[in-house]
Write a protein that holds these residues in place. Structure first.
Motif, short mmCIF file in Angstrom:
data_model
loop_
_atom_site.label_atom_id
_atom_site.label_comp_id
_atom_site.label_asym_id
_atom_site.label_seq_id
_atom_site.Cartn_x
_atom_site.Cartn_y
_atom_site.Cartn_z
N LYS A 25 -19.87 -14.21 -15.73
CA LYS A 25 -20.37 -15.49 -15.20
C LYS A 25 -21.25 -15.31 -13.96
N ASP A 26 -21.17 -14.14 -13.32
CA ASP A 26 -22.00 -13.89 -12.14
C ASP A 26 -23.47 -13.65 -12.51
N PHE A 27 -23.71 -13.43 -13.80
CA PHE A 27 -25.08 -13.13 -14.22
C PHE A 27 -25.84 -14.38 -14.68
N ASN A 28 -25.66 -15.46 -13.94
CA ASN A 28 -26.34 -16.71 -14.28
C ASN A 28 -27.27 -17.19 -13.18
N VAL A 29 -27.55 -16.31 -12.21
CA VAL A 29 -28.43 -16.72 -11.10
C VAL A 29 -29.82 -17.04 -11.66
N HIS A 30 -30.29 -16.17 -12.54
CA HIS A 30 -31.48 -16.46 -13.34
C HIS A 30 -31.13 -16.04 -14.75
N ARG A 31 -31.74 -16.71 -15.72
CA ARG A 31 -31.54 -16.31 -17.12
C ARG A 31 -32.89 -16.03 -17.76
N GLY A 32 -32.90 -15.07 -18.67
CA GLY A 32 -34.14 -14.77 -19.38
C GLY A 32 -33.89 -14.73 -20.87
N THR A 33 -34.89 -15.09 -21.66
CA THR A 33 -34.78 -15.00 -23.12
C THR A 33 -36.10 -14.52 -23.68
N CYS A 34 -36.03 -13.84 -24.84
CA CYS A 34 -37.26 -13.43 -25.49
C CYS A 34 -37.84 -14.64 -26.23
N PHE A 35 -38.99 -14.47 -26.84
CA PHE A 35 -39.69 -15.56 -27.51
C PHE A 35 -38.83 -16.20 -28.62
N CYS A 36 -38.11 -15.37 -29.40
CA CYS A 36 -37.34 -15.90 -30.53
C CYS A 36 -35.89 -16.23 -30.16
N ASN A 37 -35.53 -16.04 -28.90
CA ASN A 37 -34.19 -16.38 -28.40
C ASN A 37 -33.05 -15.47 -28.87
N LYS A 38 -33.37 -14.37 -29.53
CA LYS A 38 -32.29 -13.48 -29.99
C LYS A 38 -31.79 -12.61 -28.84
N VAL A 39 -32.69 -12.30 -27.91
CA VAL A 39 -32.28 -11.46 -26.78
C VAL A 39 -32.19 -12.33 -25.52
N LYS A 40 -31.01 -12.28 -24.90
CA LYS A 40 -30.78 -13.07 -23.68
C LYS A 40 -30.18 -12.17 -22.62
N TRP A 41 -30.55 -12.42 -21.39
CA TRP A 41 -30.01 -11.63 -20.29
C TRP A 41 -29.95 -12.48 -19.03
N GLY A 42 -29.22 -11.97 -18.04
CA GLY A 42 -29.09 -12.70 -16.79
C GLY A 42 -29.15 -11.78 -15.60
N PHE A 43 -29.34 -12.39 -14.43
CA PHE A 43 -29.42 -11.64 -13.17
C PHE A 43 -28.30 -12.11 -12.25
N SER A 44 -27.72 -11.18 -11.50
CA SER A 44 -26.65 -11.56 -10.57
C SER A 44 -27.15 -11.75 -9.15
N ILE A 45 -28.42 -11.45 -8.90
CA ILE A 45 -28.98 -11.70 -7.57
C ILE A 45 -30.21 -12.58 -7.71
N LYS A 46 -30.50 -13.29 -6.62
CA LYS A 46 -31.59 -14.26 -6.69
C LYS A 46 -32.95 -13.60 -6.60
N ASP A 47 -33.12 -12.75 -5.59
CA ASP A 47 -34.45 -12.22 -5.33
C ASP A 47 -34.67 -10.82 -5.88
N ALA A 48 -35.85 -10.62 -6.42
CA ALA A 48 -36.25 -9.29 -6.86
C ALA A 48 -36.38 -8.41 -5.62
N ALA A 99 -37.82 -3.98 -25.67
CA ALA A 99 -38.41 -5.16 -26.28
C ALA A 99 -37.45 -5.76 -27.30
N CYS A 100 -37.74 -6.97 -27.77
CA CYS A 100 -36.95 -7.58 -28.83
C CYS A 100 -37.43 -6.99 -30.15
N SER A 101 -36.50 -6.57 -31.00
CA SER A 101 -36.89 -5.94 -32.26
C SER A 101 -37.41 -6.97 -33.26
N ASP A 102 -37.11 -8.26 -33.04
CA ASP A 102 -37.57 -9.29 -33.97
C ASP A 102 -38.93 -9.87 -33.58
N CYS A 103 -39.03 -10.41 -32.36
CA CYS A 103 -40.30 -11.05 -31.96
C CYS A 103 -41.19 -10.11 -31.15
N HIS A 104 -40.66 -8.93 -30.81
CA HIS A 104 -41.40 -7.90 -30.08
C HIS A 104 -41.83 -8.30 -28.67
#
Ligand SMILES: [Zn+2]
Length: 210
Positions: A25-48, A99-104
């Motif tokens: 649950k700590d990895f919801n500070v930012h969320r990212g998804t690929c174009f087709c939504n099959k790959v999802k990831w999150g960040f536990s810190i705010k700033d790069a 990369a995402c293997s489906d939408c690349h």
């Protein structure tokens, strides 16, 4: 499962680095998804740690995060595709492209400790000011290879960051690469080493003379 495959599947950012004590649950500070939504990831810190615009590169905007501050969703892992540009093989062999293997969609470049992620896939990057700020470009690198001028007043390095000529928005040199911070630091270390060697040599000579 081959040994190398087992290894990456058991390391950040594909599982939580236990030493961090973080929970999913700590990895919801930012969320990212690929174009087709099959790959999802999150960040536990705010700033790069840093965010750069790379010129002459296909994915120009890249933000640096430590690997253990990123986590891919479990269901996404099997949709990941890796590519090592040196060996030209689709294997998880660092540094590699992810990369995402489906939408690349290119997701990130993975190094040994850091990931260069592409902020364009982060949720809210175009709509939320706070999110945009966390990934804001702090400097430009390889500005000598630019396609167009960027008038944003941010530091612009002709090549590598802090290790090349510093340029203004119009591409004019404002500081020579000899004075770049990383070059200067290397020179200082070199001088110190030489001083030490000189001293040791003198002492050796003294010992012999005595
Ligand atoms: Zn996808």
């Amino acid at each position: 499962m081959p040994e190398s495959e087992k290894e990456w599947r058991n390391s950040a950012p594909y599982v939580i680095d236990e030493e961090t004590g973080l929970k999913p649950k700590d990895f919801n500070v930012h969320r990212g998804t690929c174009f087709c939504n099959k790959v999802k990831w999150g960040f536990s810190i705010k700033d790069a740690l840093d965010s750069k615009q790379l010129h002459g590169a296909p994915y120009q905007w890249a933000a640096i995060f430590p690997k253990n501050k990123i986590l891919f969703d479990k269901e996404s892992i099997d949709y990941l595709q890796f590519y090592n540009s040196k060996t030209q093989e689709n294997r998880h062999d660092m540094p590699c492209k992810v990369a995402c293997s489906d939408c690349h969609s290119p997701i990130m470049d993975e190094g040994r400790n850091m990931c260069l992620v592409f902020p364009t896939l982060v949720e809210g990057i175009r709509t939320d000011r706070e999110t945009a700020k966390a990934f804001e470009v702090k400097c430009h690198i390889f500005y000598d290879r630019r396609v167009e001028l960027v008038h944003d007043g941010k530091p612009k390095w002709a090549e590598a960051k802090e290790d090349s000529d510093l340029l203004d928005d119009d591409g004019n040199k404002i500081q020579d690469h000899q004075d770049a911070p990383r070059k200067k630091k290397r020179d200082e270390e070199e001088d110190k080493k030489e001083d030490k060697e000189d001293k040791e040599e003198k002492e050796d000579k003294k010992d012999k003379d005595e």
